[in-house]
Design a protein around this motif. Structure first.
Motif, short mmCIF file in Angstrom:
data_model
loop_
_atom_site.label_atom_id
_atom_site.label_comp_id
_atom_site.label_asym_id
_atom_site.label_seq_id
_atom_site.Cartn_x
_atom_site.Cartn_y
_atom_site.Cartn_z
N TYR A 139 5.27 -2.86 -29.85
CA TYR A 139 3.84 -2.72 -30.24
C TYR A 139 3.05 -4.11 -30.11
O TYR A 139 2.15 -4.05 -29.53
N LYS A 144 -0.41 -3.51 -28.00
CA LYS A 144 -1.48 -3.60 -28.63
C LYS A 144 -2.88 -4.14 -27.79
O LYS A 144 -3.77 -3.75 -27.75
N ILE A 151 -1.81 2.21 -31.35
CA ILE A 151 -1.14 2.46 -32.70
C ILE A 151 -0.52 3.71 -32.66
O ILE A 151 0.26 4.19 -33.77
N GLY A 155 3.19 3.03 -34.09
CA GLY A 155 3.48 3.74 -35.25
C GLY A 155 4.92 3.99 -35.58
O GLY A 155 5.09 4.28 -36.80
N THR A 188 -0.32 7.81 -39.12
CA THR A 188 -0.58 6.40 -38.63
C THR A 188 -1.98 6.50 -37.83
O THR A 188 -3.05 5.81 -38.31
N PHE A 192 -5.50 4.71 -39.16
CA PHE A 192 -5.99 3.32 -38.42
C PHE A 192 -7.03 3.45 -37.66
O PHE A 192 -7.85 2.69 -37.60
N MET A 210 -8.66 -1.00 -28.80
CA MET A 210 -8.60 0.29 -29.84
C MET A 210 -9.34 1.28 -29.24
O MET A 210 -10.21 1.37 -28.58
#
Length: 311
Positions: A139, A144, A151, A155, A188, A192, A210
């Motif tokens: 992760y 990331k 995520i 997760g 998750t 998030f 993200m």
């Protein structure tokens, strides 16, 4: 005869870290959720585990989670400094160096895994080692900064503590801990991504892909809604399948209705303060949702115990 320039001599840095700084490295809020979900996995597991071994198991899982947090912060010190949500962490503030945090995390990881393996069983120890590895390497280091699905895949690490605890209690695995894993795994993303919607500027500044930054807020709202549908279905399923009792089933239906209503509201509200308020409400309720769902499983154990005594 050469003259030594004492000003050019680099003296060893004296750490300014205090106990509170090292505690912050453990991500205590995340650790509290890990402890709680692991405790549920331990308590609902069949059979009997000695109280000392039960305490050791939960302690090792908690320390392993803390090790993951410390190693995560050590690797992400640069991006933490760019985000308002994380700028006050010990490394961006200069309280702890990344090298100190790395050493601290590795020591905690080693002793938590070895203690769990030696004193409890090696299935649990191996699962804890895999959990730490997955969170730190898969992760933090690989996902990331490189994919908007960070995520989703990552997760899995946060969903493993009840599985580790079940293995500690029984020395084996079965469908119940898998169901607990799936509930946390599908919880998750909406949790998030709701946070990411009202923190998207932070993530964009730090260069973290993200979903709201990469695909936009509208696509994120759709994904939140879709994952919430799957989450609610998976959370209710153990009741008709006969794994958990009616108390859990009814609670999951009520909580699921709340999650769905808030996710729909996030999908519909797309502008201004109403959109911001909707995402904040979903984020806050999602924490309550998971806590109440797992607390109900503890309640079922208590009710069964009382009924057994009466009977």
């Amino acid at each position: 005869m050469s003259v030594v320039d004492h000003n050019a001599i680099e003296l060893p840095r004296i750490s300014e870290a205090e106990v509170g700084d090292y505690l912050a490295l453990l991500k205590p809020r995340v650790m509290s959720l890990v402890i709680f979900t692991a405790l549920v996995g331990l308590v609902i597991a069949p059979g009997h585990i000695h109280p000392i071994l039960a305490f050791t198991s939960i302690l090792c899982i908690a320390v392993g989670a803390g090790a993951s947090g410390a190693l995560n912060m050590a690797y992400e010190g640069d991006i933490d400094a760019l985000m308002s949500r994380t700028a006050n962490r010990p490394i961006p503030r200069g309280r702890i160096t990344r090298e100190e945090a790395t050493a601290f995390g590795l020591i905690l990881a080693f002793f938590s895994v070895m203690t769990l393996g030696i004193l409890v069983n090696w299935l649990a120890g191996g699962l804890l080692a895999f959990t730490i590895f997955f969170y730190v390497v898969i992760y933090t280091m690989l996902l990331k900064r490189w994919t908007a699905q960070n995520i989703v895949i990552g997760g899995a690490a946060g969903a493993l503590p009840p599985v580790v605890a079940w293995a500690a209690a029984t020395g084996s695995l079965s469908m119940e801990p898998v169901l607990l894993f799936l509930i946390i795994f599908f919880w998750t993303p909406p949790h998030f991504w709701a946070l990411a919607l009202f923190r998207s500027d932070d993530y964009a500044r730090a260069g973290i892909p993200m979903l709201p930054v990469v695909a936009g807020p509208d696509a994120t709202r759709l994904q939140i809604l879709l994952y919430t549908v799957v989450l609610v279905a998976i959370a209710v399923a153990p009741w008709p399948l006969g794994y958990f009792d009616a108390i859990y089933g009814i609670t999951s239906l009520v909580l699921g209705a709340g999650m769905m209503a808030l996710a729909i509201n996030v999908y519909r509200r797309r502008e201004g303060t109403e959109a911001l308020r909707a995402t904040r409400r979903l984020f806050a309720f999602s924490i309550l949702y998971l806590f109440a769902l797992f607390a109900t499983l503890l309640l079922e154990v208590v009710v069964r115990g009382v009924m057994a005594l009466i009977g």
